[in-house]
Design an enzyme around this catalytic site. Structure first.
Site, mmCIF file in Angstrom:
data_model
loop_
_atom_site.group_PDB
_atom_site.id
_atom_site.type_symbol
_atom_site.label_atom_id
_atom_site.label_comp_id
_atom_site.label_asym_id
_atom_site.label_seq_id
_atom_site.Cartn_x
_atom_site.Cartn_y
_atom_site.Cartn_z
ATOM 1 C CB CYS A 187 -115.105 24.363 -57.170
ATOM 2 S SG CYS A 187 -115.982 23.483 -58.462
ATOM 3 C CB CYS A 221 -130.471 9.162 -93.488
ATOM 4 S SG CYS A 221 -129.852 7.526 -93.188
#
Ligand SMILES: [Zn+2]
Length: 361
Positions: free
Chosen positions: A53, A348
């Site tokens: 893995c 923003c």
């Protein structure tokens, strides 16, 4: 399989079947283009290794001095652009691998292979512990004839000295390499609190660290890595177009703005980090996100001031400051001085400029 370094293996792979196979994704991984220019400039070499893995292989090699980067991916198979779901069937022929970029002036390919032989079992065919399948095979994918010669010699000498049973490691020329899905990258680093990471991999990593303590990165090495991560990124328009979707390109590279309430993050309440969608630089934290009612994700401060740059913008008859990513220059949104405490600022930001990474419990 009696070995001298069996301590490194106990549990190293036994939990991987369940842990590694539990997730699947249909996202399309991107190929890693060999950045020859960078490699030539910095004199780096590539090593591509399969040892079960890839989460674990990556974790080990990331800590070695001289290793600049490690990418988890797939190679050695028969189909193009495989995804994790496909390779876990064992039918595509791909091996899970870690691809290292290393500086041969600091660590040699021979030394990398010594770590490789010591941290997985190269005597079990198509298997590491309970992980069974060709995708878990032990393999060295060489990039040059020189690497091939070194790999074969090391297999004969170093590996057979460490292991009693015959070594079954495949030594093959490197073909197409495909980067694995994002959640596989830096898995151990990003998921330190996951049960098996804490209980099983941690103690095993400690043993690896003890055995190879002279070869590990120092704090200074990590600092330099960190600095490099923050270096600026320059790409041509064509390169950005190839990387970004149309909307991302419009906002990030053409200073566009998405329509309010249409982005995916204005109402996102999950805990985590908002990275730049262009270059993955961490920009904002959910901790400083607030409800602005504007329809755009709003923050009262960036994660680190140096990661964002702002400049005055007087378009649309307004005075506002445009905010860019400090690393890739991507346009993020604007900053206004009507935000909440403690800063009084309102960043923003367009959702499309961001890539949210949820914090793992
Ligand atoms: Zn960026």
């Amino acid at each position: 399989m009696t070995i001298r370094y069996v301590f490194l293996l106990l549990g190293f792979s036994s939990i991987f079947f369940s842990s590694c196979a539990q997730k699947s994704t249909s996202s399309i991984p991107s190929t890693i283009k060999k950045d020859k220019e960078m490699i030539q400039k910095e004199g780096l070499e590539t090593a591509t290794l399969g040892a079960g893995c890839f989460w674990c292989v990556e974790a080990v090699f990331q800590e070695l001095k001289g290793v600049h980067s490690v990418v988890s991916g797939y190679t050695g198979g028969d189909i193009d652009f495989p995804n994790y779901k496909q390779i876990t069937t064992g039918l595509t022929g791909h091996a899970e691998v870690a691809q290292l970029k290393f500086d041969p002036k600091i660590i040699s390919f021979e030394e990398i292979l010594e770590v490789f032989w010591s941290t997985h079992d190269p005597t079990t065919l198509n298997r590491q512990g309970y992980d069974v399948g060709t995708q878990y095979r032990s393999a060295i994918f060489y990039e040059t004839e020189k690497q091939k010669v070194i790999a074969e010699k090391s297999k004969k000498e170093v590996a057979t000295e460490l292991w009693n049973d015959p070594i079954v490691t495949e030594i093959t020329a490197l073909g197409d390499f495909y980067k694995a899905e994002d959640y596989h990258q830096n898995y151990y680093t990003n998921n330190p609190n996951q049960g098996y990471c804490r209980a099983v991999i941690n103690p095993k990593m400690e043993k690896f660290r003890k055995r190879f303590k002279d070869k590990l990165k120092t704090e200074e090495d990590y600092n330099i890595e960190e600095q490099k991560k923050n270096e600026k990124i320059y790409k041509t328009d064509a390169e950005w177009k190839a990387q970004l979707d149309e909307m991302q390109y419009y906002v990030l590279r053409e200073q566009g703005t998405e329509r309010a309430f249409t982005g995916k993050y204005w109402d996102n309440k999950k805990e985590g980090t908002y990275n730049c969608a262009g270059c993955k630089l961490p920009l904002f934290s959910s901790k400083t996100k607030f409800k602005s009612g504007t329809g755009w994700p709003s923050f009262y401060e960036p994660l680190e001031a140096k990661n964002v740059e702002s400049e005055k913008d007087t378009s649309y008859g307004m005075v506002r400051s445009e905010v860019h990513c400090a690393r890739c220059g991507g346009h993020l949104g604007h900053v206004f001085d009507d935000g909440p405490k403690p800063t009084g600022l309102r960043y923003c930001i367009n959702s499309v400029s961001l890539d949210f990474e949820e914090e793992k419990p």
